[in-house]
Design an enzyme around this catalytic site. Sequence first.
Site, short mmCIF file in Angstrom:
data_model
loop_
_atom_site.label_atom_id
_atom_site.label_comp_id
_atom_site.label_asym_id
_atom_site.label_seq_id
_atom_site.Cartn_x
_atom_site.Cartn_y
_atom_site.Cartn_z
N HIS A 112 15.50 24.79 41.63
CA HIS A 112 16.86 24.27 41.83
C HIS A 112 16.99 23.59 43.19
CE1 HIS A 112 18.92 26.32 38.43
NE2 HIS A 112 17.86 27.10 38.51
N ILE A 171 15.22 30.45 39.23
CA ILE A 171 16.16 31.40 38.62
C ILE A 171 15.93 31.39 37.10
CG2 ILE A 171 18.58 32.05 38.31
CD1 ILE A 171 19.13 30.20 40.84
N CYS A 185 15.42 22.91 36.02
CA CYS A 185 15.42 24.21 35.33
C CYS A 185 15.81 24.03 33.86
CB CYS A 185 16.30 25.20 36.06
SG CYS A 185 15.84 26.91 35.72
N GLU A 207 19.18 21.76 44.18
CA GLU A 207 20.58 21.53 44.52
C GLU A 207 21.21 22.70 45.27
OE1 GLU A 207 19.36 22.30 41.70
OE2 GLU A 207 20.68 23.67 40.60
#
Length: 203
Positions: free
Chosen positions: A180, A139, A82, A182
């Site tokens: 993302h 996001i 990101c 993670e």
Amino acid sequence: MSHRPTIGVFALQGDVREHLRMLDSVGARAIGVRRPAELEACDGLVIPGGESTTMSKLARTFDLFEPLRQRIKDGLPVFGTCAGMIMLADRVEDGTADQETLGGLDITVRRNAFGRQVDSFEGDIDFVGLEGTVHAVFIRAPWVEEVGPGVEVLARVGGGQAAGTIVAVRQGPLVATSFHPEVDDDARIHRLFVDRVVSTRTH
Ligand code: GLN
């Protein structure tokens, strides 16, 4: 040489803890990187999600910007997610007037590209090198508008308005995702990165 690679996570800003946890779960020695000496210890680096303009400014303030650029030039494997993808991009659309990136990836990214209608969304996507799909969480994510000839596309959005949009790329030791990886329990993309660091490590 120890078998366990040391993977740094750029830790001046962003979702650092989630990456440390993921890297740890795939067998790396994961450390936060805030100072040049910490960067020197790294076999590979993750640049997390967060806010790319703030990251650049903090990297300058903490004298990490030029050492990062130099390590990337010298071939350090880096995985950007990101905001981290924006940091690795050679060209940024919709950046701030003074926005600097580390560069290295011959791509043009558009900041907050998906965020015009909705700030975040999720979807299942195919990812080169992985079986089945990856659940991708976006996001205020950038997308990749243009890739140079040396860039391999690893993933595109599967359906909806943004279908076909490039959201993961690789160029040599640099890899980046708009989403993302993670935030989920799926560590496969981190594992791919760490495996690659191990196989290309020279010391
Ligand atoms: N919009 C952010 C930026 O421009 C990136 C968002 C994120 O990393 N979740 O840096």
